[in-house]
Design a protein around this motif. Structure first.
Motif, PDB file in Angstrom:
ATOM      1  N   SER A 234       0.805  -1.225   0.000  1.00 22.95           N
ATOM      2  CA  SER A 234       0.000   0.000   0.000  1.00 22.95           C
ATOM      3  C   SER A 234       0.834   1.270   0.000  1.00 22.95           C
ATOM      4  CB  SER A 234      -0.922   0.026   1.223  1.00 22.95           C
ATOM      5  OG  SER A 234      -0.188   0.306   2.409  1.00 22.95           O
ATOM      6  N   GLY A 235       2.143   1.134   0.209  1.00 22.55           N
ATOM      7  CA  GLY A 235       2.965   2.322   0.355  1.00 22.55           C
ATOM      8  C   GLY A 235       2.713   3.008   1.684  1.00 22.55           C
ATOM      9  N   ASN A 236       2.509   2.199   2.735  1.00 22.59           N
ATOM     10  CA  ASN A 236       2.233   2.689   4.096  1.00 22.59           C
ATOM     11  C   ASN A 236       0.929   3.475   4.176  1.00 22.59           C
ATOM     12  OD1 ASN A 236       4.593   1.630   5.384  1.00 22.59           O
ATOM     13  ND2 ASN A 236       5.784   3.262   4.417  1.00 22.59           N
ATOM     14  N   MET A 237      -0.059   3.067   3.382  1.00 22.71           N
ATOM     15  CA  MET A 237      -1.359   3.738   3.393  1.00 22.71           C
ATOM     16  C   MET A 237      -2.303   3.185   4.453  1.00 22.71           C
ATOM     17  SD  MET A 237      -1.728   6.229   1.182  1.00 22.71           S
ATOM     18  CE  MET A 237      -3.469   6.297   0.749  1.00 22.71           C
ATOM     19  N   ILE A 238      -2.006   2.010   5.030  1.00 23.89           N
ATOM     20  CA  ILE A 238      -2.893   1.441   6.044  1.00 23.89           C
ATOM     21  C   ILE A 238      -2.735   2.252   7.323  1.00 23.89           C
ATOM     22  CG2 ILE A 238      -3.489  -0.574   7.432  1.00 23.89           C
ATOM     23  CD1 ILE A 238      -2.417  -2.325   5.163  1.00 23.89           C
ATOM     24  N   ARG A 239      -3.746   3.039   7.658  1.00 21.82           N
ATOM     25  CA  ARG A 239      -3.699   3.898   8.836  1.00 21.82           C
ATOM     26  C   ARG A 239      -4.254   3.216  10.079  1.00 21.82           C
ATOM     27  NH1 ARG A 239      -0.427   6.257   6.200  1.00 21.82           N
ATOM     28  NH2 ARG A 239      -0.809   8.141   4.984  1.00 21.82           N
ATOM     29  N   ILE A 240      -5.211   2.292   9.875  1.00 23.25           N
ATOM     30  CA  ILE A 240      -5.857   1.589  10.989  1.00 23.25           C
ATOM     31  C   ILE A 240      -6.084   0.143  10.566  1.00 23.25           C
ATOM     32  CG2 ILE A 240      -7.910   1.456  12.473  1.00 23.25           C
ATOM     33  CD1 ILE A 240      -8.263   4.515  11.873  1.00 23.25           C
ATOM     34  N   ALA A 241      -5.786  -0.791  11.460  1.00 20.76           N
ATOM     35  CA  ALA A 241      -6.077  -2.206  11.228  1.00 20.76           C
ATOM     36  C   ALA A 241      -6.858  -2.735  12.425  1.00 20.76           C
ATOM     37  CB  ALA A 241      -4.789  -3.004  11.036  1.00 20.76           C
ATOM     38  N   VAL A 242      -7.861  -3.543  12.151  1.00 20.83           N
ATOM     39  CA  VAL A 242      -8.708  -4.046  13.236  1.00 20.83           C
ATOM     40  C   VAL A 242      -8.299  -5.454  13.641  1.00 20.83           C
ATOM     41  CG1 VAL A 242     -10.614  -2.674  12.300  1.00 20.83           C
ATOM     42  CG2 VAL A 242     -10.532  -5.126  11.840  1.00 20.83           C
ATOM     43  N   VAL A 243      -8.652  -5.804  14.888  1.00 22.66           N
ATOM     44  CA  VAL A 243      -8.378  -7.138  15.396  1.00 22.66           C
ATOM     45  C   VAL A 243      -9.379  -7.468  16.497  1.00 22.66           C
ATOM     46  CG1 VAL A 243      -6.720  -6.375  17.154  1.00 22.66           C
ATOM     47  CG2 VAL A 243      -6.542  -8.699  16.222  1.00 22.66           C
ATOM     48  N   ALA A 244      -9.764  -8.739  16.557  1.00 19.89           N
ATOM     49  CA  ALA A 244     -10.533  -9.250  17.686  1.00 19.89           C
ATOM     50  C   ALA A 244      -9.534  -9.812  18.683  1.00 19.89           C
ATOM     51  CB  ALA A 244     -11.499 -10.346  17.224  1.00 19.89           C
ATOM     52  N   PRO A 245      -9.378  -9.195  19.851  1.00 17.41           N
ATOM     53  CA  PRO A 245      -8.263  -9.547  20.745  1.00 17.41           C
ATOM     54  C   PRO A 245      -8.356 -10.926  21.383  1.00 17.41           C
ATOM     55  CG  PRO A 245      -9.683  -7.885  21.758  1.00 17.41           C
ATOM     56  CD  PRO A 245     -10.143  -8.037  20.347  1.00 17.41           C
ATOM     57  N   GLU A 246      -9.514 -11.574  21.298  1.00 20.85           N
ATOM     58  CA  GLU A 246      -9.643 -12.880  21.946  1.00 20.85           C
ATOM     59  C   GLU A 246      -9.177 -14.035  21.062  1.00 20.85           C
ATOM     60  OE1 GLU A 246     -13.573 -12.420  19.737  1.00 20.85           O
ATOM     61  OE2 GLU A 246     -12.035 -11.165  20.675  1.00 20.85           O
ATOM     62  N   VAL A 247      -8.958 -13.801  19.763  1.00 20.38           N
ATOM     63  CA  VAL A 247      -8.607 -14.908  18.882  1.00 20.38           C
ATOM     64  C   VAL A 247      -7.135 -15.257  19.018  1.00 20.38           C
ATOM     65  CG1 VAL A 247     -10.439 -14.268  17.266  1.00 20.38           C
ATOM     66  CG2 VAL A 247      -8.121 -13.431  16.877  1.00 20.38           C
ATOM     67  N   GLU A 248      -6.774 -16.440  18.555  1.00 16.92           N
ATOM     68  CA  GLU A 248      -5.406 -16.947  18.694  1.00 16.92           C
ATOM     69  C   GLU A 248      -4.385 -15.977  18.102  1.00 16.92           C
ATOM     70  OE1 GLU A 248      -2.700 -20.761  17.198  1.00 16.92           O
ATOM     71  OE2 GLU A 248      -4.819 -20.619  16.671  1.00 16.92           O
ATOM     72  N   SER A 249      -3.328 -15.708  18.836  1.00 15.01           N
ATOM     73  CA  SER A 249      -2.179 -14.878  18.460  1.00 15.01           C
ATOM     74  C   SER A 249      -2.500 -13.384  18.381  1.00 15.01           C
ATOM     75  CB  SER A 249      -1.547 -15.346  17.136  1.00 15.01           C
ATOM     76  OG  SER A 249      -2.330 -14.978  16.026  1.00 15.01           O
ATOM     77  N   ALA A 250      -3.711 -12.983  18.789  1.00 13.29           N
ATOM     78  CA  ALA A 250      -4.094 -11.571  18.679  1.00 13.29           C
ATOM     79  C   ALA A 250      -3.259 -10.662  19.578  1.00 13.29           C
ATOM     80  CB  ALA A 250      -5.576 -11.398  18.998  1.00 13.29           C
ATOM     81  N   MET A 251      -2.984 -11.101  20.800  1.00 12.01           N
ATOM     82  CA  MET A 251      -2.242 -10.240  21.727  1.00 12.01           C
ATOM     83  C   MET A 251      -0.816  -9.977  21.239  1.00 12.01           C
ATOM     84  SD  MET A 251      -4.194  -9.139  24.048  1.00 12.01           S
ATOM     85  CE  MET A 251      -5.749  -9.497  24.887  1.00 12.01           C
ATOM     86  N   ARG A 252      -0.183 -11.019  20.706  1.00 16.02           N
ATOM     87  CA  ARG A 252       1.150 -10.829  20.144  1.00 16.02           C
ATOM     88  C   ARG A 252       1.075  -9.895  18.935  1.00 16.02           C
ATOM     89  NH1 ARG A 252       2.275 -15.724  18.319  1.00 16.02           N
ATOM     90  NH2 ARG A 252       2.735 -16.457  20.429  1.00 16.02           N
ATOM     91  N   PHE A 253       0.025 -10.071  18.144  1.00 18.41           N
ATOM     92  CA  PHE A 253      -0.179  -9.217  16.967  1.00 18.41           C
ATOM     93  C   PHE A 253      -0.294  -7.751  17.375  1.00 18.41           C
ATOM     94  CE2 PHE A 253      -3.183  -6.913  14.263  1.00 18.41           C
ATOM     95  CZ  PHE A 253      -2.642  -7.101  12.991  1.00 18.41           C
ATOM     96  N   ILE A 254      -1.101  -7.472  18.398  1.00 23.65           N
ATOM     97  CA  ILE A 254      -1.289  -6.083  18.848  1.00 23.65           C
ATOM     98  C   ILE A 254       0.040  -5.485  19.281  1.00 23.65           C
ATOM     99  CG2 ILE A 254      -2.345  -4.623  20.615  1.00 23.65           C
ATOM    100  CD1 ILE A 254      -4.736  -6.609  20.554  1.00 23.65           C
ATOM    101  N   LYS A 255       0.794  -6.233  20.063  1.00 25.96           N
ATOM    102  CA  LYS A 255       2.081  -5.748  20.574  1.00 25.96           C
ATOM    103  C   LYS A 255       3.037  -5.392  19.437  1.00 25.96           C
ATOM    104  CE  LYS A 255       5.854  -7.114  23.695  1.00 25.96           C
ATOM    105  NZ  LYS A 255       6.944  -7.064  22.691  1.00 25.96           N
ATOM    106  N   ASP A 256       3.077  -6.241  18.402  1.00 22.05           N
ATOM    107  CA  ASP A 256       4.014  -6.021  17.295  1.00 22.05           C
ATOM    108  C   ASP A 256       3.462  -5.045  16.249  1.00 22.05           C
ATOM    109  OD1 ASP A 256       5.708  -7.824  18.510  1.00 22.05           O
ATOM    110  OD2 ASP A 256       5.060  -9.527  17.284  1.00 22.05           O
TER     111      ASP A 256
END
Length: 371
Positions: free
Chosen positions: A152-174
């Motif tokens: 995207s050329g760094n166009m993604i300004r916001i990404a969503v996540v459901a924090p209860e699903v597998e690997s979500a917490m690690r995803f949020i941190k990174d």
């Protein structure tokens, strides 16, 4: 251009009678007696609105992934006083998202009002799927997000996540160092949401919709967001998604400075009743409501952000100053933009009459729409 005697939305988020001058594409403090003078007596002058979460309008969807659709959506939004756009994807395959984002990058090179992309999915929960397509739900994957961000050329300004699903917490941190993270389409409980915010998520997608409600023994993600002052929340004020009393209560509880009005509009916005598409699924529009074929599941809105702002003020009872904050200032700030009418900023503004009808829209110092 000198605009005189207007009721101007100031940098203190209040209205003041005064003048505003424009030189080229920017707001200036210099009033040049030799330039065009516009009398704005009795008219409100507000920053152009910023919609950070919507899917389409005018018969086109952002996920069409074509210049024609991007341009048609942009022209519709601009006509309605939305001078900065950050349209949203749907839950799709990585291959399809790559195609869309690649075309979006190209479009951004020609459209300076296109300031980003809102990645709504695929890192969401099946239990709160809403109008998303369950076929393409994916485990939160920071490598996938990085690939998409690079395309995207760094166009993604916001990404969503459901924090209860597998690997979500690690995803949020990174992922918080890659883009802004919003909690969305989630069945998470209070403690899980609280941990997600601690790890770096700082927004909630269309509050109340596609998440667990508030219960006095199970407060859920809404109360977790309320308790964390670093978290902003999105509201759809179309009169369909959130009851007026809940909108008013949310504004009081969170404070106007933490609320972002979004439209979540889809391609049927601005179009007659009938059948349309959203994320590969058929949507039925009847009046100001759009649902999937089941007639129950709400599928985005069919109301643009300017109309949402009007509804908030005229039908729900939100103060105009607060509605402008939520529709123009807070939304722009969420994607790293200062949209206020301060000297040196881009001259994007909307002039409204006392009934909040658009009198004219200014885009980068040029009047592009006059009622």
């Amino acid at each position: 251009m000198n605009i005189r005697n207007g009721i101007i939305f100031g940098t203190d988020n209040e209205f003041h009678k005064g003048d505003i001058a424009v030189s080229g594409e920017v707001i200036t403090s210099q009033n040049d007696d030799n330039t065009e003078v516009i009398d704005a007596s009795g008219l409100y002058i507000i920053p152009g609105l910023t919609d950070i979460h919507f899917h389409g309008a005018n018969g086109h969807d952002f996920c069409d992934g074509t210049f024609e659709s991007f341009n048609a959506i942009h022209e519709y939004e601009l006509k309605h006083g939305i001078t900065t756009i950050c349209p949203a994807t749907m839950t799709l395959s990585e291959e399809e998202l790559t195609r869309i984002l690649n075309e979006a990058k190209r479009f951004s090179e020609t459209c300076r009002n296109f300031k980003g992309v809102y990645l709504e999915g695929p890192f969401i929960s099946r239990s709160k799927i809403g109008a998303q397509n369950p076929e393409y739900i994916s485990r939160p994957d920071v490598d996938m997000l990085t690939r998409l961000q690079n395309v995207s050329g760094n166009m993604i300004r916001i990404a969503v996540v459901a924090p209860e699903v597998e690997s979500a917490m690690r995803f949020i941190k990174d992922a918080k160092d890659i883009t802004r993270i919003s909690v969305a389409h989630t069945s998470c409980d209070y403690e899980t949401a609280k941990e997600a915010f601690r790890r770096g998520a700082n927004q909630v997608t269309h509050l109340y919709n596609a998440m667990n409600p508030i219960k006095h023994r199970e407060p859920g993600p809404i109360i977790a967001a309320l308790e964390n002052e670093k978290v902003n929340v999105e509201l759809i004020c179309d009169g369909i998604h959130v009851h007026p009393a809940v909108v008013r209560s949310t504004m009081k509880a969170f404070g106007a400075e933490r609320v972002i009005f979004i439209s979540d509009s889809m391609e049927a916005t601005g179009m007659p009743d009938g059948e349309y598409m959203l994320g590969g699924q058929k949507v039925i529009k009847r009046g100001n409501k759009a649902t999937l074929e089941d007639g129950i599941t709400i599928a985005g809105s069919v109301t643009n952000l300017m109309d949402c702002m009007r509804i908030a003020v005229k039908d729900i009872g939100i103060k105009l100053e607060e509605a402008v904050m939520c529709s123009a200032i807070n939304s722009a700030r969420a994607i790293g933009i200062d949209s206020s009418l301060r000297e040196g900023n881009t001259a994007n503004m909307v002039v409204l009459d006392e009934e909040l009808n658009i009198v004219w829209v200014m885009n980068r110092g040029r009047m592009i729409h006059k009622a």
